[in-house]
Design a protein around this motif. Structure first.
Motif, PDB file in Angstrom:
ATOM      1  N   LYS A 195      29.477   5.362   8.303  1.00  0.00           N
ATOM      2  CA  LYS A 195      28.158   4.709   8.176  1.00  0.00           C
ATOM      3  C   LYS A 195      28.161   3.304   8.776  1.00  0.00           C
ATOM      4  N   GLN A 196      28.387   3.262  10.062  1.00  0.00           N
ATOM      5  CA  GLN A 196      28.559   1.993  10.770  1.00  0.00           C
ATOM      6  C   GLN A 196      27.362   1.062  10.609  1.00  0.00           C
ATOM      7  N   ASN A 197      26.149   1.588  10.771  1.00  0.00           N
ATOM      8  CA  ASN A 197      24.966   0.726  10.657  1.00  0.00           C
ATOM      9  C   ASN A 197      24.835   0.128   9.258  1.00  0.00           C
ATOM     10  N   GLU A 198      25.111   0.937   8.249  1.00  0.00           N
ATOM     11  CA  GLU A 198      25.022   0.449   6.880  1.00  0.00           C
ATOM     12  C   GLU A 198      26.118  -0.565   6.580  1.00  0.00           C
ATOM     13  N   MET A 199      27.296  -0.386   7.183  1.00  0.00           N
ATOM     14  CA  MET A 199      28.366  -1.377   7.003  1.00  0.00           C
ATOM     15  C   MET A 199      27.949  -2.731   7.558  1.00  0.00           C
ATOM     16  N   GLN A 200      27.262  -2.719   8.713  1.00  0.00           N
ATOM     17  CA  GLN A 200      26.810  -3.980   9.288  1.00  0.00           C
ATOM     18  C   GLN A 200      25.781  -4.659   8.377  1.00  0.00           C
ATOM     19  N   CYS A 201      24.933  -3.850   7.744  1.00  0.00           N
ATOM     20  CA  CYS A 201      23.971  -4.408   6.792  1.00  0.00           C
ATOM     21  C   CYS A 201      24.689  -5.052   5.614  1.00  0.00           C
ATOM     22  N   SER A 202      25.744  -4.388   5.138  1.00  0.00           N
ATOM     23  CA  SER A 202      26.503  -4.938   4.018  1.00  0.00           C
ATOM     24  C   SER A 202      27.161  -6.261   4.387  1.00  0.00           C
ATOM     25  N   VAL A 203      27.645  -6.364   5.619  1.00  0.00           N
ATOM     26  CA  VAL A 203      28.250  -7.624   6.074  1.00  0.00           C
ATOM     27  C   VAL A 203      27.207  -8.735   6.059  1.00  0.00           C
ATOM     28  N   ARG A 204      26.017  -8.437   6.573  1.00  0.00           N
ATOM     29  CA  ARG A 204      24.965  -9.458   6.626  1.00  0.00           C
ATOM     30  C   ARG A 204      24.507  -9.864   5.221  1.00  0.00           C
ATOM     31  N   LEU A 205      24.522  -8.898   4.283  1.00  0.00           N
ATOM     32  CA  LEU A 205      24.092  -9.174   2.908  1.00  0.00           C
ATOM     33  C   LEU A 205      25.241  -9.637   2.011  1.00  0.00           C
ATOM     34  N   LYS A 206      26.438  -9.764   2.582  1.00  0.00           N
ATOM     35  CA  LYS A 206      27.632 -10.202   1.843  1.00  0.00           C
ATOM     36  C   LYS A 206      27.973  -9.253   0.688  1.00  0.00           C
ATOM     37  N   LYS A 207      27.788  -7.957   0.946  1.00  0.00           N
ATOM     38  CA  LYS A 207      28.116  -6.934  -0.063  1.00  0.00           C
ATOM     39  C   LYS A 207      29.496  -6.360   0.240  1.00  0.00           C
ATOM     40  N   LEU A 208      30.302  -6.182  -0.777  1.00  0.00           N
ATOM     41  CA  LEU A 208      31.633  -5.605  -0.625  1.00  0.00           C
ATOM     42  C   LEU A 208      31.687  -4.226  -1.264  1.00  0.00           C
ATOM     43  N   GLY A 209      32.516  -3.319  -0.674  1.00  0.00           N
ATOM     44  CA  GLY A 209      32.720  -1.998  -1.248  1.00  0.00           C
ATOM     45  C   GLY A 209      31.556  -1.046  -1.087  1.00  0.00           C
ATOM     46  N   ASP A 210      30.664  -1.313  -0.161  1.00  0.00           N
ATOM     47  CA  ASP A 210      29.508  -0.462   0.072  1.00  0.00           C
ATOM     48  C   ASP A 210      29.189  -0.495   1.566  1.00  0.00           C
ATOM     49  N   PRO A 211      28.930   0.647   2.198  1.00  0.00           N
ATOM     50  CA  PRO A 211      28.632   1.970   1.652  1.00  0.00           C
ATOM     51  C   PRO A 211      29.900   2.813   1.438  1.00  0.00           C
ATOM     52  N   VAL A 212      29.692   3.956   0.787  1.00  0.00           N
ATOM     53  CA  VAL A 212      30.752   4.945   0.618  1.00  0.00           C
ATOM     54  C   VAL A 212      30.719   5.868   1.834  1.00  0.00           C
ATOM     55  N   GLY A 213      31.789   5.898   2.591  1.00  0.00           N
ATOM     56  CA  GLY A 213      31.842   6.736   3.790  1.00  0.00           C
ATOM     57  C   GLY A 213      32.538   8.057   3.534  1.00  0.00           C
ATOM     58  N   ASP A 214      32.899   8.718   4.610  1.00  0.00           N
ATOM     59  CA  ASP A 214      33.581  10.007   4.516  1.00  0.00           C
ATOM     60  C   ASP A 214      34.706  10.033   5.546  1.00  0.00           C
ATOM     61  N   THR A 215      35.605  11.011   5.398  1.00  0.00           N
ATOM     62  CA  THR A 215      36.742  11.131   6.307  1.00  0.00           C
ATOM     63  C   THR A 215      36.509  12.252   7.310  1.00  0.00           C
ATOM     64  N   LEU A 216      37.182  12.118   8.439  1.00  0.00           N
ATOM     65  CA  LEU A 216      37.187  13.215   9.405  1.00  0.00           C
ATOM     66  C   LEU A 216      38.125  14.325   8.942  1.00  0.00           C
ATOM     67  N   PHE A 217      39.120  13.947   8.173  1.00  0.00           N
ATOM     68  CA  PHE A 217      40.086  14.920   7.644  1.00  0.00           C
ATOM     69  C   PHE A 217      39.372  16.021   6.872  1.00  0.00           C
ATOM     70  N   GLY A 218      39.739  17.268   7.160  1.00  0.00           N
ATOM     71  CA  GLY A 218      39.197  18.403   6.443  1.00  0.00           C
ATOM     72  C   GLY A 218      37.884  18.943   6.970  1.00  0.00           C
ATOM     73  N   LYS A 219      37.325  18.308   7.986  1.00  0.00           N
ATOM     74  CA  LYS A 219      36.042  18.746   8.518  1.00  0.00           C
ATOM     75  C   LYS A 219      36.227  19.875   9.543  1.00  0.00           C
ATOM     76  N   THR A 220      35.141  20.617   9.763  1.00  0.00           N
ATOM     77  CA  THR A 220      35.088  21.620  10.825  1.00  0.00           C
ATOM     78  C   THR A 220      34.249  21.055  11.956  1.00  0.00           C
ATOM     79  N   VAL A 221      34.839  20.967  13.129  1.00  0.00           N
ATOM     80  CA  VAL A 221      34.168  20.380  14.302  1.00  0.00           C
ATOM     81  C   VAL A 221      33.917  21.483  15.322  1.00  0.00           C
TER      82      VAL A 221
END
Length: 405
Positions: A195-221
């Motif tokens: 969630k790259q865009n949301e991470m940038q929002c968190s940086v601008r808002l000085k929020k830590l530990g948010d958003p909750v992302g996901d891993t590529l591990f275990g996915k079907t591509v």
């Protein structure tokens, strides 16, 4: 004096009425005759003081044009045209590679001047410009139209063939372009998952530990279009612990194993399919990566039916061509929440409108068509273009390219 005035005015009149793209060749032919006339009529010209300055300036103009278009050995320069201002490293790196070869002239021209000047060039590197049949008809000197990469969907290949012009691409496997694009696909996948865009929002808002992302591990591509880029992508995805599905219209063999560069064997794809299997594979996948070549058969492949067959919350990545995706279907998939995210290095129109409604969604990532734009791949392709220009100039067979006609 009247005769000289008549000749000068007649030349100026002819220069104005001939088509702009033929003016240079007209000047080159006329210059020799004009100089011979001056030499044969020196006495007359010397008595015409006012016209002497005009004639002298015209002679200097003719000479400069001839000098620019002739080599020291008297052979005409080989001229390479890069179309438009985008992807600037392509012509800059090619100029650098050919710096010590003054017999090769490399120009990058704005789009609006190309119709008038394309007739002066031997090689055309199209980049993002569309070469229509009308434009190709003006390329009277052209020997080769090529892409700085692989995409030739903007070139009227039939028209080029009819005018005796070869059309070619640079194979992505040998230049590192495919590897660069594969890495970009993984970058976009990770950006969507984390969630790259949301991470940038968190940086601008000085929020830590948010958003909750996901891993590529275990996915079907699902790799939609298993060409050179797809092959490189599968090799790089394997260490992430994913399941890999891939479709291709024609598989070279039924062997599920792929030979790697070091000669070993490894399962590069867990499940192979043909184009008829794309909906079934979309149902099984968490992430779909579009790597198709765009042509009349593949345009709009990712449409409403395809997207509706994807898992709810599935991610869609496109590193091939914008026209492979149906805009309306993608927009509605995002709006309804059926698509979990869309990442694109290419768009439906380029440059893409930064105010387009599709970019309002926080789960959309767009990069400016840079998947193949790396130092390694662009230097390699500059060498191919430069070598082709040198080979064409010397009359040798052209190497390092793949013909489309």
């Amino acid at each position: 004096m009247c005769i000289l005035s008549y000749l000068v005015n007649m030349f100026l009149l002819l220069f104005q009425i001939i088509p702009p793209f033929k003016r240079l060749s007209f000047i080159q032919r006329a210059s020799r005759r004009f100089v011979l006339f001056i030499i044969g009529n020196c006495e007359l010209l010397c008595s015409c003081h006012g016209y002497w300055l005009t004639v002298l300036s015209w002679c200097r103009y003719f000479w400069n044009i001839q000098k620019r278009n002739m080599c020291e050995d008297g052979k005409a320069n080989t001229r390479v045209l890069f179309c438009g201002p985008h992807f600037p490293a392509s012509h800059n790196y090619t100029k650098e590679y050919l710096h010590n070869y003054p017999l090769i002239q490399v120009d990058d021209l704005p789009f609006d001047s190309i119709p008038d000047l394309i007739g002066n060039y031997d090689i055309c590197v199209v980049k993002s410009m569309r070469l229509s049949s009308d434009l190709i008809a003006r390329a009277t000197r052209m020997k080769l139209i090529m892409q700085y990469g692989v995409g030739l969907e903007g070139v009227d290949i039939t028209a080029a063939t009819n005018h005796g012009i070869k059309v070619a691409r640079i194979p992505s496997k040998v230049t590192g372009n495919a590897a660069s694009c594969a890495e970009m696909a993984i970058y976009i996948m990770l950006g969507l998952l984390r969630k790259q865009n949301e991470m940038q929002c968190s940086v601008r808002l000085k929020k830590l530990g948010d958003p909750v992302g996901d891993t590529l591990f275990g996915k079907t591509v699902f790799i939609l279009g298993y060409g050179n880029i797809g092959i490189e992508l599968a090799k790089r995805l394997r260490p992430f612990g994913v399941k890999i599905l891939a479709t291709k219209r024609n598989w070279a063999s039924n062997d599920p194993k792929a030979t790697l560069e070091n000669g070993t064997q490894e399962d590069s794809v867990d499940e192979k399919g043909s184009h008829e299997d794309i909906y079934e594979f979309a149902k099984k996948s968490d992430i779909v990566v579009c790597c198709l070549t765009m042509n009349s058969q593949t345009v709009g492949t990712v449409n409403e039916n395809f997207i509706s067959s994807m898992r709810k919350g599935g991610l869609l990545v496109n590193i091939a061509r914008g026209g492979l995706l149906d805009y309306k279907a993608v927009y509605e998939g995002l709006e309804s929440g059926h698509l979990g995210g869309v990442g694109m290095d290419v768009a439906w129109t380029e440059p893409f409108d930064p105010n387009d409604p599709i970019l309002k969604f926080p789960n959309v990532l767009l990069t400016p068509h840079v998947a193949g734009v790396t130092e390694s791949s662009y230097r390699s392709m500059a060498k191919v273009v430069g070598d082709v220009a040198l080979q064409l100039h010397s009359g040798k067979p052209l190497t390092g390219i793949e013909y489309a006609n």
